[in-house]
Motif scaffolding. Structure first.
Motif: not given
Length: 286
Positions: A241-246
């Motif tokens: 999730l963090a990766a998707v949101l940057g």
């Protein structure tokens, strides 16, 4: 607001922070975090969604965009604190609402913080939304008519909190728990919101395709330290999730799903660190 009386609490002074609790939770579940944020010079705004806490009954099925509008409307109603960009914080299911707010109201968002937020990479539904909504309403009415909330509501709340923590039982005041969870209104609201969970998840995925996230984001994941496959899988999904949101990724450990109760200082530091140029709490044990 939108025809539903909304219970809200605003306290402190300084840059505003909006705290939105997850499914079946209430404003007082943020008490430990709110106290730390107020002491650090923040205006803390907490509220109960329709059918939760002390707000009026849910009049319509929730949507992610609708809950984002609700946050915007609450800020409008508050006046001064709502006129500057806010750090919006969503726990569990409310992560959908917080992210929707950040994407739909970028000019009003200073930062986004998701606390053990719900993650649905490919939301699926088996039954049509209308059928799920109707079933939730019918079950809520049946439970209320049978007196189940009045008889067992507070005990169910206490048990759910214990199961969702690593650090103990339910710290909420007995009178508040009884006032909220003995009410059929609250359990009907919980069932209705839960019934529309996959729809809100799909709505947020659609927003990601068309509404860029411009505010800095942080994802805080609860980890119980067990090393179990389920716990490690959850951490991986939170990292995803963090990766998707940057977004910046943090782990709060040991903590269950109710990170704000198990690790309030970690949660508060993540909120304070989310906005560039704003000082965080000094490092100490949570």
């Amino acid at each position: 607001m939108e025809g539903v009386p909304l219970h809200a609490v605003a306290e402190g002074s300084g840059p505003p922070v909006v705290l939105s609790a997850g499914l079946a939770m209430a404003w007082f579940d943020w008490d430990p975090v709110a106290a730390l944020l107020v002491a650090a010079g923040r205006t803390v705004i907490r509220f109960d969604r329709p059918g939760h806490g002390l707000s009026g009954p849910a009049a319509a099925p929730p949507t992610a965009a609708g809950e984002a509008r609700r946050i915007a409307g609450l800020l409008d109603a508050l006046g001064g604190p709502g006129r500057v960009p806010v750090t919006v914080v969503g726990h569990s299911l409310a992560a959908f609402h917080a992210e929707a707010f950040a994407r739909l109201y970028p000019e009003r968002t200073a930062a986004l913080v998701l606390v053990d937020g719900s993650v649905e990479e490919q939301p699926r539904t088996v039954l049509p939304a209308g059928l799920r909504t109707g079933a939730a309403r019918a079950l809520g009415r049946a439970l209320t008519a049978a007196g189940i909330p009045a008889a067992a509501g507070p005990a169910a709340r206490r048990a759910a909190v214990r199961l969702s923590r690593t650090g103990g039982g339910d710290p909420a005041a007995r009178d508040l728990v009884h006032r909220c969870y003995r009410s059929g209104r609250v359990w009907r609201g919980i069932l209705l919101e839960n019934a529309r969970y996959p729809d809100m998840a799909a709505e947020v995925l659609a927003l990601r395709r068309g509404r860029p996230l411009t505010a800095p984001a942080t994802v805080v994941a609860g980890y119980d330290g067990s090393g179990s496959a389920a716990a490690l899988r959850w951490l991986d999904r939170q990292r995803g999730l963090a990766a998707v949101l940057g977004a910046r990724f943090e782990t709060a450990a040991p903590a269950g799903h109710l990170v704000m109760l198990d690790r309030p200082a970690v949660t508060a530091r993540a909120v304070l660190s989310a906005s560039p140029g704003v000082a965080a709490l000094p490092q100490r044990r949570a």
